[in-house]
Design an enzyme around this catalytic site. Structure first.
Site, PDB file in Angstrom:
ATOM      1  N   ASP A 199       7.477  -7.428   1.586  1.00  0.00           N
ATOM      2  CA  ASP A 199       8.871  -7.853   1.483  1.00  0.00           C
ATOM      3  C   ASP A 199       9.577  -7.311   2.734  1.00  0.00           C
ATOM      4  O   ASP A 199       9.147  -6.313   3.303  1.00  0.00           O
ATOM      5  CB  ASP A 199       9.474  -7.256   0.208  1.00  0.00           C
ATOM      6  CG  ASP A 199      10.974  -7.423   0.149  1.00  0.00           C
ATOM      7  OD1 ASP A 199      11.445  -8.553   0.337  1.00  0.00           O
ATOM      8  OD2 ASP A 199      11.672  -6.418  -0.071  1.00  0.00           O
ATOM      9  N   THR A 201      13.444  -6.836   3.365  1.00  0.00           N
ATOM     10  CA  THR A 201      14.585  -5.946   3.146  1.00  0.00           C
ATOM     11  C   THR A 201      14.217  -4.812   2.202  1.00  0.00           C
ATOM     12  O   THR A 201      13.826  -5.041   1.060  1.00  0.00           O
ATOM     13  CB  THR A 201      15.780  -6.737   2.583  1.00  0.00           C
ATOM     14  OG1 THR A 201      16.012  -7.859   3.432  1.00  0.00           O
ATOM     15  CG2 THR A 201      17.020  -5.875   2.508  1.00  0.00           C
ATOM     16  N   ASP A 400      10.067  -3.529  -3.147  1.00  0.00           N
ATOM     17  CA  ASP A 400      10.881  -2.415  -3.638  1.00  0.00           C
ATOM     18  C   ASP A 400      11.934  -2.815  -4.664  1.00  0.00           C
ATOM     19  O   ASP A 400      12.529  -1.957  -5.285  1.00  0.00           O
ATOM     20  CB  ASP A 400      11.588  -1.739  -2.454  1.00  0.00           C
ATOM     21  CG  ASP A 400      12.761  -2.569  -1.950  1.00  0.00           C
ATOM     22  OD1 ASP A 400      12.579  -3.787  -1.790  1.00  0.00           O
ATOM     23  OD2 ASP A 400      13.846  -2.011  -1.748  1.00  0.00           O
TER      24      ASP A 400
END
Length: 512
Positions: A199, A201, A400
């Site tokens: 991922d 960001t 996250d």
């Protein structure tokens, strides 16, 4: 047992400015506690006052003490190495990070890896070989010494013990580094990973936009322009506005009040700011180039310098262009180095998935030498991309946030990276890394590969040594005493080879 030692039974409760010792069990959310030099923190919470250097290696795997001050988060199981803190209690007992880690490690020990099941099945299948061999030898020689040789030697001890030891050692050494692996089955999967999906960001980047560059026209002061923008953006929760507000706070400046402000959707902010601190106020515009063009702002530069990035925030006063701010979400320190080390470990493809714009994604992918990327995608699309990639390889997904949870669950190995990760991401992931350090991703892959290498060595050594000893025993070349010695020595040797995983390794100094 190392984790359990970090538990503490008593704590200093702060009431009306006085401290008194109370049992941890009596604490409740919102209480204030004092923790002094050398003491263990026994709750999860946030710092109310004080400054301290805190060793939280048991929780996050960080080797250096973390500096804690007002509003910093602290975790149960960490130890104050310098200073004192007053902490507001947020989680106690079974809810703390330490308790969750202990529970996960205990649970992980019970989840068997496929290679363990294979070792057990193989060992069980090889047991009859000893009896069949003994029967054949007795029928051919009628020599009980040779029969005993074959009965004293078998394969099951070495195969079963060394495999179980290696898996347990791997889970233990990973936990010590702040990497929580939820079962032995994931250790085996780690060794086979050849594709890493990240991922953007909050994983590749820090997830916190900040001002990276300031450009003003001649005669305009940086501070004055930024304070005008901060005043206009004072009540905005847009990430770019938050970056401006954080910059002002970090500089210790006071944001001037505005007389009025208005949000123009998908464009920016309009505000009227009075004169302040010797700076001229006026009708302020903060937003995109398109916003400035639509409002007829004069003096706009012809083109942007593309090397600065794509998140440009323009500022104008009374219809006159003042300058712009470049706002970037910075890449995690050490992320590029980690990706390069992972490639040397055998990772063939690194892919980035993000909901961010294609321009921003392209720039990050170019800077990080990422093989391919997919931008402007929805959370459910991330899971679909992961499933497509699984058709051509074994996929590790690193994320996250809540939006990464489906992809983390579908991947062969889902990794939740970062101490600020969401609980749902950690729950969906097979591995939880409680540190912000991306090098832990390399450590996890390294541990998986080392463990399976040790297990394969053990398989080979057990079968070769015991088969040779059985052959010598059948031929009468060794006595039953030596048969027992060879069997037990081989078993101890392969178990010790598994225990070697626990030895503090220096992956950076060893050839891949």
């Amino acid at each position: 047992s190392g984790l359990l030692k970090l538990d503490q039974r008593d704590v200093w409760l702060v009431e009306n400015g006085h401290e008194r010792k109370v049992p941890v069990e009596s604490l409740k959310r919102g209480d204030l506690i004092a923790v002094h030099l050398g003491e263990k923190i026994c709750v999860d919470g946030s710092v109310v006052s004080g400054n301290a250097a805190v060793n939280q290696a048991s929780i996050t795997g960080e080797s250096n003490p973390a500096i804690k001050q007002e509003k910093s988060p602290v975790y149960a199981g960490s130890v104050i190495e310098a200073g004192d803190l007053v902490i507001r209690v947020e989680k106690v007992g079974a809810d703390t990070s330490l308790a969750q880690i202990i529970h996960l490690v205990e649970e992980a020990q019970t989840r068997r890896a496929p290679v363990q099941n294979f070792a057990d099945k193989m060992a069980n299948l090889l047991v009859p070989i000893s009896f069949i061999g003994a029967a054949i030898v007795y029928g051919a020689t009628k020599d009980w010494q040779r029969v005993l040789n074959l009965l004293f030697i078998d394969f099951s001890c070495g195969l079963k013990l060394s495999t179980a030891t290696a898996i347990s050692a791997a889970i233990g050494v990973a936990a010590r580094k702040g990497i929580l692996i939820k079962g032995g089955n994931y250790i085996e999967n780690l060794a086979d990973i050849d594709t890493v999906v990240l991922d953007k960001t909050g994983t590749i980047t820090m997830g916190v936009p900040q001002i990276d560059h300031i450009e003003t026209v001649e005669g305009v002061d940086d501070k004055g322009m930024i304070l005008l923008a901060a005043s206009a953006e004072m009540h905005s929760v847009h990430p770019l506005a938050v970056a401006v507000q954080k910059y002002v706070n970090a500089q210790g400046w006071q944001t001037p009040p505005h007389a009025s402000s208005e949000t123009v959707v998908a464009r920016g902010m309009k505000a009227t700011v009075p004169d302040f601190e010797g700076y001229e106020g006026g009708d302020i515009l903060v937003g995109s180039r398109r916003f400035m063009t639509e409002e007829g702002v004069e003096g706009m530069p012809a083109t942007d310098n593309k090397t600065w990035g794509k998140n440009l925030l323009y500022i104008a006063r009374n219809g006159e262009y003042l300058g712009f701010l470049v706002i970037q979400d910075p890449v995690r320190p050490g992320m590029k180095k980690t990706l390069n080390r992972m490639r040397r470990l055998g990772i063939d493809e690194v892919v980035m998935l993000t909901g961010d714009s294609k321009d921003v994604a392209a720039e990050v992918a170019r800077d990080m030498d990422i093989d391919s990327y997919h931008a402007e995608i929805l959370p459910e699309d991330k899971a679909n991309y992961v499933m497509k990639m699984q058709k051509r390889g074994n996929v590790m997904m690193v994320g996250d946030g809540i939006n990464d949870a489906p992809a983390l669950a579908f991947a062969d190995i889902g990794v939740s990276l970062g101490g600020n990760k969401t609980d749902i991401a950690a729950e969906s992931a097979a591995i939880t890394i409680r540190s912000e350090d991306p090098s832990k991703l390399y450590d996890a892959l390294y541990i998986g590969r080392e463990t399976m290498r040790a297990i394969n060595q053990n398989f080979t050594a057990t079968i070769v040594v015991n088969s040779a000893a059985m052959l010598l025993g059948a031929l009468g070349k060794i006595s039953p005493l030596w048969a027992a010695v060879i069997h037990n020595t081989a078993t101890l040797a392969v178990v010790l080879n598994s225990v070697r995983i626990l030895k503090p390794a220096h992956p950076t100094r060893r050839p891949a």
